[in-house]
Design a protein around this motif. Structure first.
Motif, PDB file in Angstrom:
ATOM      1  N   TYR A 178       0.911  -1.166   0.053  1.00  0.00           N
ATOM      2  CA  TYR A 178       0.162   0.085   0.004  1.00  0.00           C
ATOM      3  C   TYR A 178       0.749   1.331  -0.011  1.00  0.00           C
ATOM      4  N   PHE A 179       1.991   1.205   0.750  1.00  0.00           N
ATOM      5  CA  PHE A 179       2.812   2.313   0.775  1.00  0.00           C
ATOM      6  C   PHE A 179       3.533   2.512  -0.490  1.00  0.00           C
ATOM      7  N   TYR A 180       3.902   1.621  -1.012  1.00  0.00           N
ATOM      8  CA  TYR A 180       4.896   1.548  -2.414  1.00  0.00           C
ATOM      9  C   TYR A 180       3.667   2.211  -3.516  1.00  0.00           C
ATOM     10  N   LEU A 181       2.531   1.847  -3.474  1.00  0.00           N
ATOM     11  CA  LEU A 181       1.700   2.207  -4.508  1.00  0.00           C
ATOM     12  C   LEU A 181       1.343   3.679  -4.218  1.00  0.00           C
ATOM     13  N   ALA A 182       1.122   4.255  -2.981  1.00  0.00           N
ATOM     14  CA  ALA A 182       0.854   5.630  -2.611  1.00  0.00           C
ATOM     15  C   ALA A 182       2.065   6.410  -2.967  1.00  0.00           C
ATOM     16  N   SER A 183       3.296   6.055  -2.735  1.00  0.00           N
ATOM     17  CA  SER A 183       4.486   6.941  -2.882  1.00  0.00           C
ATOM     18  C   SER A 183       4.604   7.014  -4.223  1.00  0.00           C
ATOM     19  N   ILE A 184       4.446   6.016  -5.234  1.00  0.00           N
ATOM     20  CA  ILE A 184       4.483   6.373  -6.739  1.00  0.00           C
ATOM     21  C   ILE A 184       3.489   7.373  -7.099  1.00  0.00           C
ATOM     22  N   PHE A 185       2.125   7.209  -6.858  1.00  0.00           N
ATOM     23  CA  PHE A 185       1.071   7.872  -7.321  1.00  0.00           C
ATOM     24  C   PHE A 185       1.348   9.432  -6.608  1.00  0.00           C
ATOM     25  N   PHE A 186       1.691   9.625  -5.439  1.00  0.00           N
ATOM     26  CA  PHE A 186       1.709  10.983  -5.246  1.00  0.00           C
ATOM     27  C   PHE A 186       3.089  11.627  -5.355  1.00  0.00           C
ATOM     28  N   GLY A 187       4.078  11.009  -6.016  1.00  0.00           N
ATOM     29  CA  GLY A 187       5.156  11.378  -6.655  1.00  0.00           C
ATOM     30  C   GLY A 187       5.277  11.886  -7.922  1.00  0.00           C
ATOM     31  N   LEU A 188       4.309  11.312  -8.835  1.00  0.00           N
ATOM     32  CA  LEU A 188       4.092  11.315 -10.191  1.00  0.00           C
ATOM     33  C   LEU A 188       4.111  12.969 -10.648  1.00  0.00           C
ATOM     34  N   ALA A 189       3.474  13.659  -9.980  1.00  0.00           N
ATOM     35  CA  ALA A 189       3.210  15.056 -10.378  1.00  0.00           C
ATOM     36  C   ALA A 189       4.437  15.975 -10.252  1.00  0.00           C
ATOM     37  N   TYR A 190       5.240  15.688  -9.310  1.00  0.00           N
ATOM     38  CA  TYR A 190       6.496  16.499  -8.927  1.00  0.00           C
ATOM     39  C   TYR A 190       7.615  16.079  -9.998  1.00  0.00           C
ATOM     40  N   THR A 191       7.601  14.790 -10.130  1.00  0.00           N
ATOM     41  CA  THR A 191       8.406  14.233 -11.321  1.00  0.00           C
ATOM     42  C   THR A 191       8.342  14.731 -12.651  1.00  0.00           C
ATOM     43  N   PHE A 192       6.855  14.838 -12.988  1.00  0.00           N
ATOM     44  CA  PHE A 192       6.600  15.545 -14.090  1.00  0.00           C
ATOM     45  C   PHE A 192       7.019  17.119 -14.223  1.00  0.00           C
ATOM     46  N   SER A 193       6.640  17.747 -13.227  1.00  0.00           N
ATOM     47  CA  SER A 193       7.057  19.198 -13.155  1.00  0.00           C
ATOM     48  C   SER A 193       8.749  19.425 -12.916  1.00  0.00           C
ATOM     49  N   SER A 194       9.361  18.425 -12.559  1.00  0.00           N
ATOM     50  CA  SER A 194      10.604  18.801 -12.437  1.00  0.00           C
ATOM     51  C   SER A 194      11.662  18.269 -13.393  1.00  0.00           C
ATOM     52  N   ASP A 195      10.976  17.767 -14.624  1.00  0.00           N
ATOM     53  CA  ASP A 195      11.494  17.144 -15.871  1.00  0.00           C
ATOM     54  C   ASP A 195      12.390  16.058 -15.407  1.00  0.00           C
ATOM     55  N   SER A 196      11.770  15.198 -14.575  1.00  0.00           N
ATOM     56  CA  SER A 196      12.554  13.904 -14.212  1.00  0.00           C
ATOM     57  C   SER A 196      11.886  12.744 -14.634  1.00  0.00           C
ATOM     58  N   HIS A 197      10.850  12.646 -15.558  1.00  0.00           N
ATOM     59  CA  HIS A 197      10.473  11.524 -16.205  1.00  0.00           C
ATOM     60  C   HIS A 197      11.484  11.063 -17.193  1.00  0.00           C
ATOM     61  N   ILE A 198      11.627   9.997 -17.741  1.00  0.00           N
ATOM     62  CA  ILE A 198      12.646   9.411 -18.575  1.00  0.00           C
ATOM     63  C   ILE A 198      11.967   9.980 -20.076  1.00  0.00           C
ATOM     64  N   ARG A 199      12.880  10.754 -20.833  1.00  0.00           N
ATOM     65  CA  ARG A 199      12.545  11.292 -22.138  1.00  0.00           C
ATOM     66  C   ARG A 199      13.428  10.674 -23.112  1.00  0.00           C
ATOM     67  N   ILE A 200      13.214  10.142 -24.131  1.00  0.00           N
ATOM     68  CA  ILE A 200      13.715   9.892 -25.192  1.00  0.00           C
ATOM     69  C   ILE A 200      13.898  10.903 -26.361  1.00  0.00           C
ATOM     70  N   ASN A 201      14.873  11.339 -26.561  1.00  0.00           N
ATOM     71  CA  ASN A 201      14.892  12.642 -27.304  1.00  0.00           C
ATOM     72  C   ASN A 201      15.966  12.570 -28.664  1.00  0.00           C
ATOM     73  N   ILE A 202      16.008  11.443 -29.230  1.00  0.00           N
ATOM     74  CA  ILE A 202      16.778  11.263 -30.164  1.00  0.00           C
ATOM     75  C   ILE A 202      16.564  12.126 -31.437  1.00  0.00           C
ATOM     76  N   ILE A 203      15.337  12.119 -31.762  1.00  0.00           N
ATOM     77  CA  ILE A 203      14.680  13.011 -32.922  1.00  0.00           C
ATOM     78  C   ILE A 203      14.575  14.230 -32.331  1.00  0.00           C
ATOM     79  N   THR A 204      13.797  14.604 -31.375  1.00  0.00           N
ATOM     80  CA  THR A 204      13.658  15.799 -30.955  1.00  0.00           C
ATOM     81  C   THR A 204      15.021  16.737 -30.542  1.00  0.00           C
ATOM     82  N   SER A 205      16.144  16.202 -30.116  1.00  0.00           N
ATOM     83  CA  SER A 205      17.115  17.117 -29.873  1.00  0.00           C
ATOM     84  C   SER A 205      17.770  17.545 -31.178  1.00  0.00           C
TER      85      SER A 205
END
Length: 160
Positions: free
Chosen positions: A53-80
């Motif tokens: 339960y704690f693991y699930l909650a920690s993932i979902f509560f951390g998603l927004a901050y991870t996105f807003s701080s550009d910490s999600h994995i991005r593959i930018n081979i083309i966009t670079s």
């Protein structure tokens, strides 16, 4: 717009702090379980269940901050290799697609949580925890994530 932007930023940081607190609680619970098992040959009987339960909650509560701080994995081979203007348009398009996927995920998780609540579903383990309480983290976390994506889209349109 500044007020809304600040509110969403504070909300995502609050989600990150909550996620961190839950992770510390998860580690503490596991350490307590190890300590009790090795010294007293007993168990808390809830460590396995609540660590999930704690693991699930920690993932979902951390998603927004991870996105807003550009910490999600991005593959930018083309966009670079593209210009900033084209890159921004691709980012906005990807964010709109993300928003659609998140809207579907929000609908399904909210329905899932509501079903657990209305059917009064309990955990099958010793604790008999009401499952809707453990599932609430999903729609709340997805809602926070959606707000962060909406803010990202508005910032993309305003060149902020």
């Amino acid at each position: 717009m500044s007020f809304i932007s600040n509110f969403i930023d504070k909300l995502t940081k609050m989600g990150a702090y909550l996620s961190a607190f839950i992770l510390v609680s998860l580690v503490s619970l596991i350490l307590i379980e190890i300590f009790i098992r090795s010294l007293f040959d007993m168990s808390t009987m809830i460590a396995d269940e609540y660590s999930g339960y704690f693991y699930l909650a920690s993932i979902f509560f951390g998603l927004a901050y991870t996105f807003s701080s550009d910490s999600h994995i991005r593959i930018n081979i083309i966009t670079s290799r593209l210009s900033k203007k084209v890159n921004r348009k691709i980012d906005i398009l990807a964010a709109l697609i993300t928003l659609a996927v998140l809207a579907f995920a929000l609908y399904r998780t909210a329905l899932f949580t509501y079903d657990s609540y209305s059917l009064e579903m309990l955990s099958e383990n010793v604790s008999e925890t009401p499952l809707y309480l453990t599932q609430l983290a999903m729609p709340i976390g997805i809602t926070m994530f959606m707000l962060a994506v909406v803010l990202f889209i508005f910032k993309g349109f305003t060149n902020d």
